[in-house]
Motif scaffolding. Sequence first.
Motif, PDB file in Angstrom:
ATOM      1  N   ALA A  81       0.851  -1.176   0.000  1.00 34.27           N
ATOM      2  CA  ALA A  81       0.000   0.000   0.000  1.00 34.27           C
ATOM      3  C   ALA A  81       0.890   1.230   0.000  1.00 34.27           C
ATOM      4  N   VAL A  82       0.581   2.148  -0.881  1.00 34.23           N
ATOM      5  CA  VAL A  82       1.308   3.410  -0.877  1.00 34.23           C
ATOM      6  C   VAL A  82       0.372   4.454  -0.277  1.00 34.23           C
ATOM      7  N   ILE A  83       0.775   4.987   0.863  1.00 36.57           N
ATOM      8  CA  ILE A  83      -0.063   6.023   1.460  1.00 36.57           C
ATOM      9  C   ILE A  83       0.589   7.360   1.154  1.00 36.57           C
ATOM     10  N   VAL A  84      -0.152   8.177   0.500  1.00 40.22           N
ATOM     11  CA  VAL A  84       0.397   9.439   0.019  1.00 40.22           C
ATOM     12  C   VAL A  84      -0.138  10.583   0.868  1.00 40.22           C
ATOM     13  N   TYR A  85       0.728  11.483   1.227  1.00 37.60           N
ATOM     14  CA  TYR A  85       0.264  12.727   1.825  1.00 37.60           C
ATOM     15  C   TYR A  85       0.923  13.885   1.104  1.00 37.60           C
ATOM     16  N   ASP A  86       0.400  15.057   1.376  1.00 38.62           N
ATOM     17  CA  ASP A  86       0.881  16.259   0.716  1.00 38.62           C
ATOM     18  C   ASP A  86       1.729  17.006   1.748  1.00 38.62           C
ATOM     19  N   ILE A  87       3.007  17.224   1.420  1.00 40.91           N
ATOM     20  CA  ILE A  87       3.867  17.830   2.445  1.00 40.91           C
ATOM     21  C   ILE A  87       3.431  19.258   2.761  1.00 40.91           C
ATOM     22  N   THR A  88       2.590  19.791   1.930  1.00 40.84           N
ATOM     23  CA  THR A  88       2.129  21.150   2.212  1.00 40.84           C
ATOM     24  C   THR A  88       0.809  21.159   2.970  1.00 40.84           C
ATOM     25  N   LYS A  89       0.334  19.980   3.316  1.00 45.25           N
ATOM     26  CA  LYS A  89      -0.956  19.946   4.038  1.00 45.25           C
ATOM     27  C   LYS A  89      -0.847  19.024   5.234  1.00 45.25           C
ATOM     28  N   LEU A  90      -0.843  19.610   6.381  1.00 43.90           N
ATOM     29  CA  LEU A  90      -0.711  18.828   7.600  1.00 43.90           C
ATOM     30  C   LEU A  90      -1.859  17.835   7.742  1.00 43.90           C
ATOM     31  N   PRO A 129       7.162  18.428   8.357  1.00 43.96           N
ATOM     32  CA  PRO A 129       8.607  18.289   8.328  1.00 43.96           C
ATOM     33  C   PRO A 129       9.005  16.881   7.918  1.00 43.96           C
ATOM     34  N   MET A 130      10.006  16.832   7.126  1.00 46.00           N
ATOM     35  CA  MET A 130      10.452  15.537   6.621  1.00 46.00           C
ATOM     36  C   MET A 130      10.859  14.616   7.770  1.00 46.00           C
ATOM     37  N   LYS A 131      11.505  15.205   8.742  1.00 44.80           N
ATOM     38  CA  LYS A 131      12.009  14.395   9.848  1.00 44.80           C
ATOM     39  C   LYS A 131      10.863  13.695  10.572  1.00 44.80           C
ATOM     40  N   GLU A 132       9.836  14.469  10.824  1.00 45.99           N
ATOM     41  CA  GLU A 132       8.695  13.903  11.550  1.00 45.99           C
ATOM     42  C   GLU A 132       8.106  12.722  10.784  1.00 45.99           C
ATOM     43  N   ALA A 133       7.926  12.940   9.500  1.00 48.47           N
ATOM     44  CA  ALA A 133       7.337  11.893   8.682  1.00 48.47           C
ATOM     45  C   ALA A 133       8.235  10.667   8.647  1.00 48.47           C
ATOM     46  N   LYS A 134       9.512  10.926   8.523  1.00 48.57           N
ATOM     47  CA  LYS A 134      10.455   9.826   8.441  1.00 48.57           C
ATOM     48  C   LYS A 134      10.443   9.008   9.728  1.00 48.57           C
ATOM     49  N   GLU A 135      10.416   9.708  10.823  1.00 45.41           N
ATOM     50  CA  GLU A 135      10.393   9.003  12.114  1.00 45.41           C
ATOM     51  C   GLU A 135       9.133   8.165  12.264  1.00 45.41           C
ATOM     52  N   PHE A 136       8.064   8.791  11.808  1.00 45.12           N
ATOM     53  CA  PHE A 136       6.813   8.035  11.888  1.00 45.12           C
ATOM     54  C   PHE A 136       6.907   6.756  11.047  1.00 45.12           C
ATOM     55  N   ALA A 137       7.432   6.924   9.873  1.00 47.33           N
ATOM     56  CA  ALA A 137       7.555   5.761   8.973  1.00 47.33           C
ATOM     57  C   ALA A 137       8.420   4.693   9.611  1.00 47.33           C
ATOM     58  N   GLU A 138       9.524   5.115  10.203  1.00 48.58           N
ATOM     59  CA  GLU A 138      10.403   4.139  10.840  1.00 48.58           C
ATOM     60  C   GLU A 138       9.686   3.424  11.976  1.00 48.58           C
ATOM     61  N   SER A 139       8.882   4.175  12.686  1.00 49.45           N
ATOM     62  CA  SER A 139       8.199   3.562  13.829  1.00 49.45           C
ATOM     63  C   SER A 139       7.250   2.456  13.395  1.00 49.45           C
ATOM     64  N   ILE A 140       6.795   2.545  12.182  1.00 50.10           N
ATOM     65  CA  ILE A 140       5.889   1.486  11.736  1.00 50.10           C
ATOM     66  C   ILE A 140       6.565   0.589  10.694  1.00 50.10           C
ATOM     67  N   ALA A 141       7.858   0.726  10.590  1.00 43.73           N
ATOM     68  CA  ALA A 141       8.628  -0.090   9.653  1.00 43.73           C
ATOM     69  C   ALA A 141       8.107   0.045   8.229  1.00 43.73           C
ATOM     70  N   ALA A 142       7.844   1.280   7.865  1.00 46.33           N
ATOM     71  CA  ALA A 142       7.343   1.517   6.511  1.00 46.33           C
ATOM     72  C   ALA A 142       8.426   2.169   5.657  1.00 46.33           C
ATOM     73  N   ILE A 143       8.272   2.020   4.385  1.00 44.30           N
ATOM     74  CA  ILE A 143       9.152   2.719   3.453  1.00 44.30           C
ATOM     75  C   ILE A 143       8.789   4.193   3.509  1.00 44.30           C
ATOM     76  N   PHE A 144       9.809   5.033   3.477  1.00 45.19           N
ATOM     77  CA  PHE A 144       9.484   6.456   3.430  1.00 45.19           C
ATOM     78  C   PHE A 144      10.259   7.128   2.314  1.00 45.19           C
TER      79      PHE A 144
END
Lengths: 194, 1116
Positions: A81-90, A129-144
Amino acid sequence: MAIRELKVCLLGDTGVGKSSIVCRFVQDHFDHNISPTIGASFLTKTVPCGNELHKFLIWDTAGQERFHSLAPMYYRGSAAAVIVYDITKLDSFQTLKKWVKELKEHGPEDIVVAIAGNKNDLGDIREVPMKEAKEFAESIAAIFIETSARNAVNVEELFQKISKQIPPLENPEVESNESFKLTRQPAPSVRRCC
Amino acid sequence: MSTSVSHPCKQEREGSFFKLINSFAWEIGTLKKEMRRKNEPSEGNPKTDTLIGLGEEVGGLFLQASPCAGIRAGLPGARDSGYDSLHRRLSVLDKLVHTHTVWLQLGLRHQDATHILMDQPTGTFLVRKSAALQRKVISLRMDKDSAVPVKDFSVKESQYTFSLEGSSLSFADLFRLVAFCCISRDVLPFTLKLPEAIASARTSADLEEVAKLGAGFWDAQLCHRKEDSLSGSTAPDRPPTSAQRLVSLSTAPAHPWLQTRTPSELECCQSNGALCFINPLFIKVHQSDGKSTNTNPCGTAKQDLREEPVTNNLVHTYKDSCSPSLQICSSDHSVCSQSHRSNPKSLGTNTELQDNSSQTSCSQKPSATRIVSQLPPPRPPPPRFVTQRSALPDRQHSMPEKIPWINIPKEKVEERERSTSLLSRLGSSISISPSSSPPKRLNISSPIYIPWPSLPSSLSSLSSSPHQARTSLSSSQEDAQCHLAMEDGIIEKAIMRAKQFQRKTASTTMQDSSSPPQQLLTTTSELAHMQEGEEEVGEECSGGGQRLSDMSLSTDSSDSLDFSQSSAFFLPHLHDPSPPTVADFNNHLPLSIPPSHLPYSSMDQEEDDEDDENEEEPDYGVSLESDQDQDQDVTMVPPGRHTKRRPSASALVFQRALRGHLHKMSGVFNSLLTPEKRAIRKVVELSRDKGSYFGCLVQDYLSYMCEGATQTLQGYASGLELLQTVRQFITQMKSYLRQSSELEPPIESLIPEDQIDQVLEKAMHKCVLKPLKPVLSVALEEFQVRSGAWQELNENLSLAKVRQPQEMGVADMLPPDPVVIEKIKRKFHTMCKLYSPEKKVTMLLRVCKLIYTIMEDNSGRLYGADDFLPMLTYVLSQCALPQLDNEILYMMELLDPSQLSGEGGYYLTSAYGAMSLIRNFQEQQAARVLSSETRDTLHQWHRRRTAQRSAPSIDDFQNYLRVALQELDSGCTAKTLLVRPYATVEEVCKLCAQKFKVSDPENYGLFLLIEGSSQQLAPDTHPQKIKAELHSRPQAAPFHFVFRRVGNRNTLASSHLSHTPNLNDLSVTSDTQANLNDLSKDLSGPCPQVSLSLELNPSLRLSLPSSQLNSNSISV
């Protein structure tokens, strides 16, 4: 080379660029031979991976809330599953979290989850922020990965990463007529590591 | 006769042509002892001698395949007696097809093949499936100098063809590939060599003898010695006694439909260099063309005749694909019919009925033949949908057993007839192709009127006039002695008819200049009117004359007559109910025939309709381009003619010839069937053959579903459940077909591996869903009404319909206008009428495409699901078709699971989603979310449907058990055995010992392998019960029944597990080995047999959840 069909489901708020990512990904690669494409909500692309060919069957979903309830039909049976978000929209990032939760609860057990922060060409109005998203992804073992469908940034990479995470088939599962395999189910494990 | 002057030249040509036919008839007569010379002079053929020779030649051309065809047609005796004298040789392809049980050994391993071939001469071969390559290979005995005694050459199966690795020649099926390799080595070191016994076989009976041995052939002495005895046993010059006939019948049950030419033809083709695709038919033509020089007046006719087989094949294809030609043919026939019948008008209906019935029966023939061969006594007709079709296997004339079939009450036939025409109308109205034009619709319906008057068989062919057909109906007993069909008058009559016809045609040709033909035409069309009262009569009245004039044979009477009516009498009889579709040719025989669409030429009308609709090719009307074959026939096809017209001309000629004398030719059509069509047809036939296990299952299921409709309905909780059981049945039957050997020849030899499932799916749709569709539709609606869902849906639909697009979530897009909505509605209506979920989905995709086109046209950008799904919801609400709900359900539940993740699956899911939104419109308006109930439904649906991917295989099927034989040295061989639910382990062991040919059965036992553990089963337990138990577990672990040696289990198990060459088949890994050994030890104790009976389930669950658990716990 064996072709493996992989169903990939696209989730995310409306307007985050789900279909743009896919269109970019398959751009110039429309597989005219295999099937005429009806529209951009279902697209396929075949990419080589190791000694396999991965044929992505990409299922787009409608991001509007009213269609949310239909999502299970789309992500069922997906390899990824690819979950997409818009970095300009929280907001879209919040929605993403909901999707992750839902997938964990109802999604296929071994689904590969990829998080794509789209529109990274609009970095100056970034809200997530990229960092936040990346951390979240890591926490769920997802590709980011952050992508830009418009500029064709990281789109191929996104799918390559998914491809790599798909465990290769041990043996082609072709059953010959007169013999069959006594096989154990491959142990379900180690799929979610980064 | 009544007619006038015709162009002398034309007449001459026709004259010679018909003389030729006559002489052909005469020749047949000669062959029949009964006929002798009586008829020869009757028509005063001046050139009898020449013509006989010619006839022989022609006969040779046509009839090479006759033994095979004859058997299939149920008249083996007649064939043998009639033609073996002339055509003793069987082609390589024939031989291969007959004896595939010998050389086609898919289950063999390389060692086995080597072992077998070691003793054989260089060039001997087997076809097997290589486990390593997962491909079929030709294992070829190499010569002495070769490094390896036996070498494998792998066979490449592309989407539609078979070819040798490294070769650019591809073939429609395995038989052709191998046949070719027998003649030309291509990429092989040398040509393949058939074993002597096969190569020297002279009759199909010989081959049957060999074929019966199967793999045992190689062990038998038979393959080492030349066997003359067999061929000696058949006395070809003498009509066999009925007993003989029966024998040959029974030894040749389901004959493959491959029709063949001689090897030389194959070679010819190659040297020609023109083809990659070898179709012997065409080659033959080429060859004979080369031989014949047309210097005498007869030349053209001769050539024409020669040409006929081919042309007619093409014509058939063509005819199916395009109505004009059909019209032509049929109109000719009506001319002909009129001339032949003393009282055409009064006779018309009857004859037509008969024709019709015989036509319908044709589709049954092969299966009927099989029935006969298996169960000699007459069988009650299968459940109703079949009964209609099975009415009249007229080919069975020769077989007394068939009489019950033949004596069908006329009313029935009539009934059938009526329904047929109704259907045909329906057919035309439901043609779905968007591009379908009126002519095409005609085309759809046209096959319906085409009768298969019957008796494609050689001798009875003469009795094929309407009158005669009736005779055969009523006096089938006489006809049963097939030679009686040759009673004195008949040939005479036939010849008379031919003459009359000839004159009529001639007069028709003169249509423009003379009035009588005009009249004739009129009458004919009147007749047509009379016969069917259809409105299409004379639709293309104008075109006739001009066409006639270009006809070199001047046989083409015109388009002016309605095809459908008149055709009823005169289309040629085919052995094969369904000639190939051109679309298929397009795919499969790329070099042989260019694209064009077409349904079958008619046997099964509904099927034709369906198929027609089912064809996706947009341009159906494309005619056969003139191919090598047609082009060669210059006489036949005047240069100026539009290609489209050619087939009709030749068709006419051929049909006439066929009808009169050349019925055996029709077998040739089979060879033009694409392998896929052939395979589907076979399955469908098998499904109607209650003599087969498969047929029994299908027919029982169908009658259960149809006849017990009301009770059956009450048995299900919902429409969903009903559909699920249907799907399950289809899946099970597919696996059964895949794994059983009831299909003959094995489907693997016809269809490339990766297509098999798809082909079987299609076939199952045809045999199960087609008859069930009406029942299911009614049932689904009843369920819906009963549950109140119908009303709710309607309410919501009407609510949703009045909403603005924006309210349905459609943002900034122009919604489709009412015209488009109408168009979409029409498409949906069409979709509703289809039975195949696949075709329905295709229809749905067209709708989606249309919606997409509109969206994109209006904006120019690409839209994803964010935009599409709301639009689809809006469109569906505008269409306001409540029946769509059930249609979608039907598709979702019945579509082949493998297609669920593709494009069809996607849009189907979307449609289902959209429909659910509409269904819950009110609720949604209130809560803006779907009810949890709907969510659950969706959830369950997906779980269920995805679970089906690992759906039941044959061994899950209740009467079957798949058992593997595990031997020290040879890995695993598995067989699916028929094991009744209450069969004990002991019985199964016996069966296994027998099936696996175990010499010391007492040392063997049946073991259950599950999750790496193995346990022997007690002799008094029931394997089927155990299987059922295991299946009913929520998370069923894979398990296997293994038949293996009891003693020394430790060594055996471990050595097997670690050393078997075939180890990849057996992935019980070493960590479980320990357990296994433990277990074995345990079991080999004083009480070696674990009692695994009904308590199995709990104990298993406790003890075997994973391989880490030591299986000690379960022993006793």
